[in-house]
Design an enzyme around this catalytic site. Structure first.
Site, PDB file in Angstrom:
ATOM      1  N   ASN A 428       0.844  -1.190   0.000  1.00  0.00           N
ATOM      2  CA  ASN A 428       0.000   0.000   0.000  1.00  0.00           C
ATOM      3  C   ASN A 428       0.884   1.246   0.000  1.00  0.00           C
ATOM      4  O   ASN A 428       1.588   1.509   0.975  1.00  0.00           O
ATOM      5  CB  ASN A 428      -0.906   0.020   1.228  1.00  0.00           C
ATOM      6  CG  ASN A 428      -1.675   1.332   1.343  1.00  0.00           C
ATOM      7  OD1 ASN A 428      -2.713   1.509   0.716  1.00  0.00           O
ATOM      8  ND2 ASN A 428      -1.164   2.270   2.133  1.00  0.00           N
ATOM      9  N   GLU A 429       0.880   1.973  -1.099  1.00  0.00           N
ATOM     10  CA  GLU A 429       1.478   3.307  -1.241  1.00  0.00           C
ATOM     11  C   GLU A 429       2.986   3.357  -1.099  1.00  0.00           C
ATOM     12  O   GLU A 429       3.561   4.444  -0.976  1.00  0.00           O
ATOM     13  CB  GLU A 429       0.809   4.303  -0.275  1.00  0.00           C
ATOM     14  CG  GLU A 429      -0.660   4.530  -0.592  1.00  0.00           C
ATOM     15  CD  GLU A 429      -1.309   5.618   0.245  1.00  0.00           C
ATOM     16  OE1 GLU A 429      -0.635   6.186   1.132  1.00  0.00           O
ATOM     17  OE2 GLU A 429      -2.500   5.912   0.002  1.00  0.00           O
ATOM     18  N   ASP A 430       3.675   2.215  -1.177  1.00  0.00           N
ATOM     19  CA  ASP A 430       5.137   2.254  -1.087  1.00  0.00           C
ATOM     20  C   ASP A 430       5.756   2.899  -2.322  1.00  0.00           C
ATOM     21  O   ASP A 430       6.819   3.529  -2.238  1.00  0.00           O
ATOM     22  CB  ASP A 430       5.693   0.842  -0.893  1.00  0.00           C
ATOM     23  CG  ASP A 430       5.368   0.293   0.487  1.00  0.00           C
ATOM     24  OD1 ASP A 430       4.666   0.977   1.255  1.00  0.00           O
ATOM     25  OD2 ASP A 430       5.808  -0.834   0.797  1.00  0.00           O
TER      26      ASP A 430
END
Length: 847
Positions: A428-430
């Site tokens: 998630n959102e890395d």
């Protein structure tokens, strides 16, 4: 009856004891507890105040800095003595644990998401007590030590050291959750003794385009002492026996049993068919493993468009395109061991009751408990599963890659029989972190080994994970991250999108969601306060129950929430008073309007084959992990906010969409009164309204479209359009009226509804109000309501906005926060409601 010695004996440990490391006094955990965590036990024994109450969270931070021990005593049964293998199975230890059996070290762990197994056959006491002691080193201190060793990495939320440890990341604090860094045996610990054992059952399903199903039952068997007989029974969804297998097993390995079903009963997501589940019963001596498995074909469709840039992003199930309307899921408690199966069932049922068909398990919590996925299979909820990486720059050194690989292999094997699973996402959102902090990310570099770069975890996301998914569950699509696709993570034309330019980012007006869309919006949201009763449950001082109090603020973890929440309320909603009740209503109505706009605008872009420009919208978020003001649409105590109902109305199978267009006459088009910019631009504006229908069913829906136009202030009906026979096309949106001009000199609301040709009942309705709502006036409104057993009946003399039914006790209402128009009687079902219940209503601009 013939007696035989058992070939399998299983003991699940319970009634744990705990203590702070190096202290002498053991204290009992919660009575009968199989799983537990240190905060839960300290709270049970009144050694800490409840961290959910007031600001007690601040006072319990010392717990995460200490080392703790857990202890259990158990006896080995006489039957287990004669069996070849005795394994201690640790399904989940949080996180850095050293395990001692009879004071001999047998295991060290560094990953709460892995299962660990140790053969202790030669280490057990077969006469007398066995003593199991587990030392848990502080994950907080260990994370900081690892950060010193490996370097400081970037992250959003929590302290930077969190990315060093394989632990639920939200424990370190998030913008909706507290800092509670816990530890303990948070999943069961078992002693399993056997001669032969079923390690795993994988029902590999291949449903062809012709809907025939090929099934390969792969049973991983351990034979430790003597040959065994493996039996398999396959039953249809209605319980009829289809076939049996009986296979002699002489050595360890995978046993394959195959069958084909020419006319299988397929599993479909909610709203598209039955949730048919076949039963596979696998028997090895005394061990019985049952799997409920749905047969289905999953596809992630990413096809290019002829008329727009980019490609689609949507799912097909059994060849049927599915528009995904759903929610993001965070852990439903800060202390997962305190969750009950009933909590999962109730929350997931709220999704179903809200016409949602997808849930995304966010990557900063846990791979959820079995009951979660079982319920999704049963209910028809599609599951988007993140791997447990969120908002960070994660390591990529060999030992880290190794433990994560073991973690993911274990989880894939655990989850792969669930028909509800439709996609795995690497994180998630890395990738957004990589963009924001200018990490090494060359999309042209396909080497697969990025350990020497400043974005080392890319090795996991683009090499390790896709290889493991391909090996262990090849029928499930893999997506490197969320968001991901196209030219960077904010590209709206390819892949999925997290649209946070409402609330975060550029803080756009929510009326402009239509231009903020993408191919699949997997995150977006808006904050709102929870129910007053929720605040009363977590704030003990009545003098703190006002909008700006310290305790109210403590139960909101979003950075800068005062400015942002006030911005969106003040831009849109008239606040008649600044008491807590008024502020709760204002924020909830604003959130409901905001999210309703989003679902409505984006679902319009589901235009049929070749034009499925938006494939889904997944709101952030369905639930909370403690009592808090957040983006949830259902609060911690499972009380729906008004936004839950606006999302429900926009996600129903058949719906009516409306949008007000604004055309400003600039100096190129007409002479303006002023050439100044905002707020001194007095150019004339023309308004028009579009109306369309949405239909997620697989058959066309005929209806009659009725449209009335009301003047808001007086409540007078100004116009009625001629009735229009329409057909809402199957599984798509259908445009009906484009650019219907409305009066721009007075505030008018356009009220439309689809009614049945058979009986005239309303199939779906919607209203488009002038924006912003704060400029509107509603004099002379009267709303009548009647409470009956199981329902509330309402009517109004003039158009009314945002009617909320308030019941003193918790009763689930099938609708709330709706608009009322003259001539319509609205009946809201509430099955548990009694005529004796205290019921009141409020609505926008109530006189």
């Amino acid at each position: 009856m013939t007696y035989h010695d058992p070939s399998l004996v299983e003991l699940t440990l319970k009634d744990w004891q705990y203590r702070e490391h190096k202290t002498q006094e053991w204290k009992h955990s919660r009575k009968g507890a199989i799983v537990t965590e240190i905060h839960a036990d300290l709270l049970e024994n009144k050694e800490i105040p409840d961290p959910f109450i007031n600001a007690n969270e601040r006072d319990v931070q010392w717990v995460g800095e200490k080392d703790w021990e857990y202890y259990n005593e158990f006896l080995v049964s006489d039957n287990a003595k004669e069996l070849a293998v005795s394994e201690l199975v640790f399904e989940g230890l949080d996180t850095f644990a050293t395990v001692y059996l009879n004071e001999e070290q047998i295991l060290t762990t560094d990953n709460m998401f892995r299962e660990y197994r140790v053969n202790v056959k030669e280490k057990l006491n077969y006469v007398g007590i066995n003593k199991l002691r587990i030392f848990f080193k502080s994950a907080l201190r260990t994370a900081r030590e690892l950060e010193q060793k490996h370097g400081k990495f970037y992250c959003f939320n929590g302290e930077t050291s969190r990315v060093q440890v394989r632990k639920a990341q939200y424990h370190f604090g998030w913008d909706w959750g507290p800092v509670l860094i816990t530890c303990g045996p948070y999943k069961p610990v078992k002693l399993i003794s056997y001669n032969s054992f079923i390690n795993d059952v994988y029902v590999k399903v291949d449903v062809g385009t012709n809907s025939k199903a090929s099934i390969d039952i792969q049973t991983d068997v351990v034979v430790a002492k003597s040959a065994s007989s493996l039996e398999i029974e396959v039953k249809s969804p209605d319980g009829q026996l289809i076939t049996t297998f009986n296979t002699a097993v002489e050595k360890s390995g995978v046993v394959f049993n195959k069958l084909q079903l020419d006319e299988p009963e397929l599993w479909f997501p909610l709203g598209h068919g039955n949730q048919s589940l076949y039963e596979f019963k696998v028997i090895l001596e005394d061990q019985i493993v049952k799997k409920k498995v749905g047969l289905r074909r999953i596809e992630l469709v990413q096809e290019t468009f002829e008329e727009q840039k980019g490609s689609s992003f949507y799912f097909k199930v059994n060849n049927i395109p599915i528009y995904s309307a759903g929610s993001n899921w965070i852990p439903a408690h800060s202390l997962q061991s305190l969750l009950l199966e009933s909590d999962y069932k109730q929350l997931l049922q709220l999704l179903v009751d809200g016409h949602q068909n997808m849930v995304r398990i966010w990557g900063g919590g846990y791979y959820e408990n079995d009951i979660f996925y079982d319920e999704c299979d049963r209910l028809g909820l599609l599951v988007w599963q993140d791997f447990m990486f969120a908002c960070g720059q994660y390591p990529g050194y060999p030992e880290y890659i190794e433990t994560v690989s073991e973690e993911v292999q274990h989880q894939l094997k655990r989850l792969r029989n669930h028909c509800s699973m439709v996609i795995y996402s690497g994180n998630n959102e890395d990738y957004q972190v990589a963009e924001q902090f200018n990490l090494d990310w060359d999309p042209e570099d396909k080497s697969g080994d990025y350990s020497a770069t400043s974005f080392p975890a890319r090795t996991l996301y683009e090499n390790t994970f896709p290889a493991l998914v391909s090996k262990y569950c090849p029928e499930i699509p893999y997506h490197p991250g969320s968001p991901w696709g196209g030219e960077g993570t904010s590209d709206p034309t390819v892949g999925d999108l997290h649209q946070w330019n409402v609330w975060h980012g550029s803080q756009e007006k929510y009326q402009d969601w239509y231009r903020l869309g993408g191919r699949f919006i997997s995150e977006f949201g808006m904050e709102a306060l929870p129910n007053r009763k929720t605040f009363e449950a977590c704030i003990t001082d009545p003098d703190e129950l006002y909008p700006q109090s310290e305790m109210i603020d403590h139960h909101n973890k979003a950075d800068g929430f005062e400015r942002r929440l006030a911005l969106y309320v003040i831009e849109n909603i008239k606040v008649k008073g600044f008491d807590l009740d008024s502020w709760i209503y204002a924020t909830q109505l604003m959130q409901a309007e905001c999210l309703g706009y989003a679902y409505r605008c984006w679902r319009r872009e589901w235009k049929g084959d070749g034009k499925r420009y938006t494939g889904g919208a997944i709101v952030w978020q369905i639930n909370d992990c403690w009592p808090v003001t957040s983006w949830s649409i259902v609060d911690f105590f499972k009380r729906p906010k008004l936004a839950y109902y606006s999302v429900k109305r926009e996600s129903r199978p058949v719906g009516l969409g409306m949008y007000r267009n604004e055309k400003k006459h600039t100096h190129e088009q007409a002479k303006p009164v002023s050439t100044a910019g905002p707020p001194h631009d007095y150019s004339r504006v023309d308004y028009s309204v579009d109306l369309w229908g949405v239909n997620s069913n697989t058959s066309d829906q005929p209806a009659i479209l009725k449209v009335d136009v009301y003047e808001v202030t007086t409540g007078d009906r100004l116009h009625t359009l001629p009735d229009k026979d329409v057909v809402l096309k199957a599984n798509s949106s259908t445009e009906f009226i484009t650019g219907y001009a409305i009066d721009n000199d007075k505030p008018v609301v356009v009220y439309g509804r689809f009614v049945s040709k058979e009986d005239g009942s309303i199939i779906a309705s919607a209203a488009d109000w002038p924006q912003p709502l704060k400029y509107l006036k509603f004099p002379g409104r009267e709303v009548k309501f009647e409470v009956k057993n199981g329902s509330v009946k309402l009517s109004s003399n003039k158009p009314v906005k945002g009617v909320e039914i308030i019941v003193e006790r918790d009763v689930f209402l099938q609708d709330n926060g709706f608009d009322l128009f003259p001539g319509d009687e609205k009946t809201v079902i509430a099955e548990d409601l009694k005529t004796t219940d205290r019921v009141s209503i409020r609505y926008y601009e109530q006189q």
